[in-house]
Design a protein around this motif. Structure first.
Motif, PDB file in Angstrom:
ATOM      1  N   HIS A  26      -1.802 -43.169 -20.356  1.00 47.29           N
ATOM      2  CA  HIS A  26      -1.763 -42.992 -21.888  1.00 47.29           C
ATOM      3  C   HIS A  26      -2.970 -43.587 -22.633  1.00 47.29           C
ATOM      4  CE1 HIS A  26       2.627 -42.033 -22.101  1.00 47.29           C
ATOM      5  NE2 HIS A  26       2.690 -42.762 -20.963  1.00 47.29           N
ATOM      6  N   ASP A  27      -3.530 -42.766 -23.456  1.00 46.69           N
ATOM      7  CA  ASP A  27      -4.844 -43.075 -24.278  1.00 46.69           C
ATOM      8  C   ASP A  27      -4.667 -44.383 -24.955  1.00 46.69           C
ATOM      9  OD1 ASP A  27      -6.308 -41.122 -22.960  1.00 46.69           O
ATOM     10  OD2 ASP A  27      -5.742 -39.603 -24.565  1.00 46.69           O
ATOM     11  N   GLU A  28      -5.744 -45.020 -25.470  1.00 43.30           N
ATOM     12  CA  GLU A  28      -5.551 -45.998 -26.632  1.00 43.30           C
ATOM     13  C   GLU A  28      -5.694 -45.459 -27.645  1.00 43.30           C
ATOM     14  OE1 GLU A  28      -8.031 -49.773 -28.124  1.00 43.30           O
ATOM     15  OE2 GLU A  28      -8.686 -49.252 -26.085  1.00 43.30           O
ATOM     16  N   VAL A 111       5.280 -48.000 -24.594  1.00 40.71           N
ATOM     17  CA  VAL A 111       3.680 -48.017 -24.335  1.00 40.71           C
ATOM     18  C   VAL A 111       2.931 -48.610 -25.532  1.00 40.71           C
ATOM     19  CG1 VAL A 111       1.865 -46.751 -23.992  1.00 40.71           C
ATOM     20  CG2 VAL A 111       3.863 -46.000 -23.005  1.00 40.71           C
ATOM     21  N   ASP A 112       2.064 -50.008 -25.301  1.00 41.86           N
ATOM     22  CA  ASP A 112       1.689 -50.253 -26.344  1.00 41.86           C
ATOM     23  C   ASP A 112       0.385 -49.453 -27.096  1.00 41.86           C
ATOM     24  OD1 ASP A 112      -0.641 -50.927 -24.845  1.00 41.86           O
ATOM     25  OD2 ASP A 112      -0.035 -52.943 -24.684  1.00 41.86           O
ATOM     26  N   ARG A 113      -0.339 -50.157 -28.131  1.00 50.68           N
ATOM     27  CA  ARG A 113      -1.220 -49.086 -28.617  1.00 50.68           C
ATOM     28  C   ARG A 113      -2.497 -49.032 -27.817  1.00 50.68           C
ATOM     29  NH1 ARG A 113      -6.211 -49.575 -30.681  1.00 50.68           N
ATOM     30  NH2 ARG A 113      -6.459 -51.919 -30.426  1.00 50.68           N
ATOM     31  N   GLU A 114      -2.582 -50.008 -26.998  1.00 48.52           N
ATOM     32  CA  GLU A 114      -3.938 -49.824 -25.856  1.00 48.52           C
ATOM     33  C   GLU A 114      -3.519 -48.866 -24.775  1.00 48.52           C
ATOM     34  OE1 GLU A 114      -2.671 -52.741 -26.877  1.00 48.52           O
ATOM     35  OE2 GLU A 114      -4.513 -53.316 -28.266  1.00 48.52           O
ATOM     36  N   GLY A 115      -2.313 -48.457 -24.671  1.00 49.84           N
ATOM     37  CA  GLY A 115      -1.704 -47.432 -23.619  1.00 49.84           C
ATOM     38  C   GLY A 115      -1.231 -48.394 -22.420  1.00 49.84           C
ATOM     39  N   HIS A 116      -0.884 -49.720 -22.538  1.00 51.86           N
ATOM     40  CA  HIS A 116      -0.367 -50.187 -21.450  1.00 51.86           C
ATOM     41  C   HIS A 116       1.240 -50.270 -21.425  1.00 51.86           C
ATOM     42  CE1 HIS A 116      -4.009 -53.218 -22.177  1.00 51.86           C
ATOM     43  NE2 HIS A 116      -4.274 -52.156 -21.374  1.00 51.86           N
ATOM     44  N   HIS A 117       1.680 -49.940 -20.274  1.00 55.04           N
ATOM     45  CA  HIS A 117       3.425 -49.895 -20.263  1.00 55.04           C
ATOM     46  C   HIS A 117       3.939 -51.097 -20.438  1.00 55.04           C
ATOM     47  CE1 HIS A 117       3.662 -45.745 -18.886  1.00 55.04           C
ATOM     48  NE2 HIS A 117       2.531 -46.160 -18.248  1.00 55.04           N
ATOM     49  N   LEU A 118       4.920 -51.350 -21.333  1.00 54.68           N
ATOM     50  CA  LEU A 118       5.666 -52.487 -21.651  1.00 54.68           C
ATOM     51  C   LEU A 118       6.954 -52.646 -20.715  1.00 54.68           C
ATOM     52  CD1 LEU A 118       5.914 -51.979 -25.506  1.00 54.68           C
ATOM     53  CD2 LEU A 118       4.529 -53.528 -24.093  1.00 54.68           C
ATOM     54  N   TYR A 119       7.077 -53.717 -20.380  1.00 54.46           N
ATOM     55  CA  TYR A 119       8.438 -54.030 -19.461  1.00 54.46           C
ATOM     56  C   TYR A 119       9.589 -53.738 -20.153  1.00 54.46           C
ATOM     57  CZ  TYR A 119       4.831 -56.020 -16.103  1.00 54.46           C
ATOM     58  OH  TYR A 119       3.970 -56.084 -15.289  1.00 54.46           O
ATOM     59  N   PRO A 120      10.829 -53.425 -19.337  1.00 54.54           N
ATOM     60  CA  PRO A 120      11.906 -52.940 -20.032  1.00 54.54           C
ATOM     61  C   PRO A 120      12.813 -54.080 -20.518  1.00 54.54           C
ATOM     62  CG  PRO A 120      12.168 -52.487 -17.822  1.00 54.54           C
ATOM     63  CD  PRO A 120      10.638 -52.868 -17.949  1.00 54.54           C
ATOM     64  N   PRO A 160       5.302 -56.384  -6.424  1.00 59.65           N
ATOM     65  CA  PRO A 160       4.287 -55.868  -7.267  1.00 59.65           C
ATOM     66  C   PRO A 160       4.927 -55.496  -8.836  1.00 59.65           C
ATOM     67  CG  PRO A 160       5.927 -53.971  -6.185  1.00 59.65           C
ATOM     68  CD  PRO A 160       6.497 -55.416  -5.632  1.00 59.65           C
ATOM     69  N   LEU A 161       5.871 -56.213  -9.247  1.00 57.08           N
ATOM     70  CA  LEU A 161       6.204 -55.974 -10.481  1.00 57.08           C
ATOM     71  C   LEU A 161       5.607 -56.630 -11.596  1.00 57.08           C
ATOM     72  CD1 LEU A 161      10.172 -56.782  -9.972  1.00 57.08           C
ATOM     73  CD2 LEU A 161       9.261 -54.476  -9.996  1.00 57.08           C
ATOM     74  N   ASN A 162       4.307 -57.154 -11.290  1.00 54.81           N
ATOM     75  CA  ASN A 162       3.330 -57.700 -12.186  1.00 54.81           C
ATOM     76  C   ASN A 162       2.466 -56.410 -12.258  1.00 54.81           C
ATOM     77  OD1 ASN A 162       2.418 -57.879  -9.602  1.00 54.81           O
ATOM     78  ND2 ASN A 162       1.506 -59.766  -9.643  1.00 54.81           N
ATOM     79  N   ILE A 163       2.620 -55.559 -11.669  1.00 54.79           N
ATOM     80  CA  ILE A 163       1.730 -54.433 -12.135  1.00 54.79           C
ATOM     81  C   ILE A 163       2.349 -53.572 -13.135  1.00 54.79           C
ATOM     82  CG2 ILE A 163       0.300 -52.517 -10.895  1.00 54.79           C
ATOM     83  CD1 ILE A 163       0.482 -53.888  -8.271  1.00 54.79           C
ATOM     84  N   ARG A 164       1.662 -53.290 -14.182  1.00 51.72           N
ATOM     85  CA  ARG A 164       2.358 -52.401 -15.292  1.00 51.72           C
ATOM     86  C   ARG A 164       2.742 -51.051 -14.756  1.00 51.72           C
ATOM     87  NH1 ARG A 164       3.429 -55.215 -20.015  1.00 51.72           N
ATOM     88  NH2 ARG A 164       2.125 -56.807 -20.234  1.00 51.72           N
ATOM     89  N   LEU A 165       2.223 -50.349 -13.592  1.00 50.67           N
ATOM     90  CA  LEU A 165       2.665 -49.060 -13.272  1.00 50.67           C
ATOM     91  C   LEU A 165       4.055 -49.129 -12.667  1.00 50.67           C
ATOM     92  CD1 LEU A 165      -0.363 -47.479 -11.434  1.00 50.67           C
ATOM     93  CD2 LEU A 165       0.800 -46.722 -13.528  1.00 50.67           C
ATOM     94  N   ALA A 166       4.440 -50.482 -12.271  1.00 55.87           N
ATOM     95  CA  ALA A 166       5.863 -50.626 -11.961  1.00 55.87           C
ATOM     96  C   ALA A 166       6.953 -50.212 -13.182  1.00 55.87           C
ATOM     97  CB  ALA A 166       6.050 -51.966 -11.539  1.00 55.87           C
ATOM     98  N   ALA A 167       6.783 -50.682 -14.398  1.00 53.69           N
ATOM     99  CA  ALA A 167       7.243 -50.269 -15.410  1.00 53.69           C
ATOM    100  C   ALA A 167       7.195 -48.873 -15.765  1.00 53.69           C
ATOM    101  CB  ALA A 167       6.636 -50.918 -16.625  1.00 53.69           C
ATOM    102  N   ALA A 168       6.236 -48.147 -15.526  1.00 46.34           N
ATOM    103  CA  ALA A 168       6.237 -46.709 -15.559  1.00 46.34           C
ATOM    104  C   ALA A 168       7.011 -46.179 -14.588  1.00 46.34           C
ATOM    105  CB  ALA A 168       4.672 -46.341 -15.377  1.00 46.34           C
ATOM    106  N   ALA A 169       6.965 -46.581 -13.391  1.00 50.97           N
ATOM    107  CA  ALA A 169       7.982 -46.000 -12.366  1.00 50.97           C
ATOM    108  C   ALA A 169       9.633 -46.179 -12.772  1.00 50.97           C
ATOM    109  CB  ALA A 169       7.735 -46.585 -10.921  1.00 50.97           C
ATOM    110  N   TRP A 170       9.638 -47.414 -13.386  1.00 57.36           N
ATOM    111  CA  TRP A 170      10.965 -47.755 -14.133  1.00 57.36           C
ATOM    112  C   TRP A 170      11.451 -46.591 -14.898  1.00 57.36           C
ATOM    113  CZ3 TRP A 170      13.740 -48.745 -18.516  1.00 57.36           C
ATOM    114  CH2 TRP A 170      14.928 -49.254 -18.271  1.00 57.36           C
ATOM    115  N   LYS A 171      10.534 -46.336 -15.779  1.00 60.53           N
ATOM    116  CA  LYS A 171      10.848 -45.345 -16.846  1.00 60.53           C
ATOM    117  C   LYS A 171      11.139 -43.968 -16.186  1.00 60.53           C
ATOM    118  CE  LYS A 171       7.724 -47.485 -20.087  1.00 60.53           C
ATOM    119  NZ  LYS A 171       6.275 -47.194 -20.831  1.00 60.53           N
ATOM    120  N   LEU A 172      10.227 -43.733 -15.247  1.00 60.03           N
ATOM    121  CA  LEU A 172      10.601 -42.100 -14.519  1.00 60.03           C
ATOM    122  C   LEU A 172      12.093 -42.138 -14.087  1.00 60.03           C
ATOM    123  CD1 LEU A 172       9.020 -39.608 -13.942  1.00 60.03           C
ATOM    124  CD2 LEU A 172       8.575 -40.792 -11.835  1.00 60.03           C
TER     125      LEU A 172
END
Length: 442
Positions: A26-28, A111-120, A160-172
């Protein structure tokens, strides 16, 4: 042949991984220039304040000794600790640079303004169903709060949950986008209540069980969950409450924190009620109508059954004529006499016909904490008591954590369960108390 198969498998993995990364990127979004609070319509701000109260936003976005919405509250999960973010309009540590579009993206997509995935732990799986108009109102409310510079600790999660992509996988796997669509066959009040309870209120977040990855089990919605070491009782047909919820009793509980057929709020629900008192009364009544419908009992039948439950529970009040206060079957697995402990520690308030200068507690036989399959909530109440918020009126019960020994607390809980609920005794009261003492929340 084996080499070709491996190449094909590797190619599939690479393509799938590339596709996932492309989907997750996600873009900023551009930073928003600071607007003066006077630029926002007061009516929209007021609407946003009510919706934020329904969502109890200040609970997770507030920490001890920090200003409102400045963040820092530790949300304990089975995977580690996540801290509520600063959502004041501070431009350095809060959301002061966020545009309405950035705010909507956070609420709808996590997803925050900077494009980072937020944890659920942030319940965007509920907020995703809210309308843009309502989200813009909450945005206006937050942007008119006092900016507070407050850095919030980083999440403390295991790899590996401290990696933000883990939140993206959860959303998927679990996030379902789209505006909430209530059942149009129901009344307008029910539809409004369903929308608010399922989106901003995120009621099922605490009242539904979760799977191993922390997502709500959709096929067991409102079947009971766990929050902050407390049981969120089932609100569907599996509710442990002897009295079925009615729209009026649910409103009393949500708005006033007490209902004669269900008792006083305790634990995390106390903060929820504190905020619902600030919300639009009509919206709270609508939510009550929806919640009362979850148990599947028709309104007239629910009212009649609730009245009968009150009569039944009152008949089991302490003491029962002809029953001695000690030495009469009140002992538990600890060997202590729970009836005697109750007589000394509890009966002054919890008996029929009390004359204290405060409202007498509801009959214990009506309590979900006493009737539930798990002793955790009753133990939490005995340990910590019940106390109103600062400067608020409400029920008061002293804490017995430092007054009674653990064996006495177990004996007391076992006695209350056996005597007032008429249900089979708990077999794991001592184990549950040990878990609470260790701070184990699941």
């Amino acid at each position: 042949m084996l080499r070709r198969i491996l190449i094909v498998v590797l190619a599939i993995v690479v393509l799938a991984g590339g596709g996932f990364l492309a989907w997750a990127w996600h873009d900023e979004l551009p930073a928003e220039p600071r607007r003066d609070a006077s630029a926002y319509d007061p009516a929209v701000v007021a609407k946003g304040a009510s919706l934020a109260a329904i969502g109890s936003c200040a609970v997770c976005h507030l920490a001890k000794n920090s200003p409102s919405f400045a963040g820092g509250y530790p949300v304990e999960t089975p995977f580690g600790v996540i801290y509520g973010s600063n959502i004041t309009p501070d431009r350095d540590t809060g959301i002061g640079t966020w545009s309405p579009a950035a705010f909507r993206r956070a609420m709808h997509d996590g997803v925050d303004r900077e494009g980072h995935h937020l944890y659920p732990a942030f319940p965007y799986d509920h907020f995703t169903g809210a309308t843009d108009t309502d989200l813009d109102a909450v945005y206006a409310y937050l942007m008119t709060r006092e900016p507070v510079r407050h850095d919030v600790p980083a999440p403390q999660l295991t790899f590996p949950l401290n990696i933000r992509l883990a939140a993206a996988a959860w959303k998927l796997l679990f996030l379902r986008h789209g505006e909430f669509v209530p059942d149009k066959s129901q009344s307008p009040e029910w539809q409004r209540g369903a929308y608010l309870a399922e989106t901003f209120g995120h009621c099922s977040a605490c009242h539904s069980p979760r799977n191993a990855l922390g997502a709500e089990k959709r096929d067991e919605k409102y079947a009971g969950g766990i929050a902050e070491g407390w049981i969120g009782p089932a609100l569907n047909a599996a509710s442990p409450a002897p009295a079925p919820w009615t729209a009026e009793s649910a409103f009393n509980y949500l708005r006033r924190g007490f209902d004669r057929a269900h008792g006083h709020v305790a634990g995390p629900m106390q903060e929820v009620v504190e905020h619902l008192r600030q919300a639009n009364e009509g919206d709270v009544r609508a939510m009550a109508t929806y919640i009362a419908s979850l148990n599947g009992v028709a309104a007239p039948d629910a009212a009649a059954k609730a009245e009968q439950a009150v009569k039944n529970a009152t008949s089991r009040q302490w003491p029962i004529p002809g029953r001695e206060t000690t030495g009469s079957g009140g002992s538990s697995t600890t060997g202590l006499d729970g009836a005697a402990i109750f007589a000394g520690a509890c009966a002054t308030c919890h008996h029929d016909g009390g004359r204290l200068p405060i409202s007498r507690p509801v009959a214990l036989g009506l309590s979900s904490a006493v009737n539930g399959a798990d002793p955790r909530n009753l133990l939490q109440i005995v340990l910590g008591g019940i106390h109103p918020a600062p400067n608020e009126r409400g029920a008061i019960m002293p804490a017995f954590s430092g007054t009674l020994t653990d064996p006495q607390i177990v004996a007391l809980a076992d006695y209350v369960r056996e005597h007032f609920s008429g249900k089979p005794k708990w077999n794991d009261t001592g184990t549950a108390l040990e878990a609470i003492r260790r701070g184990k929340n699941s």
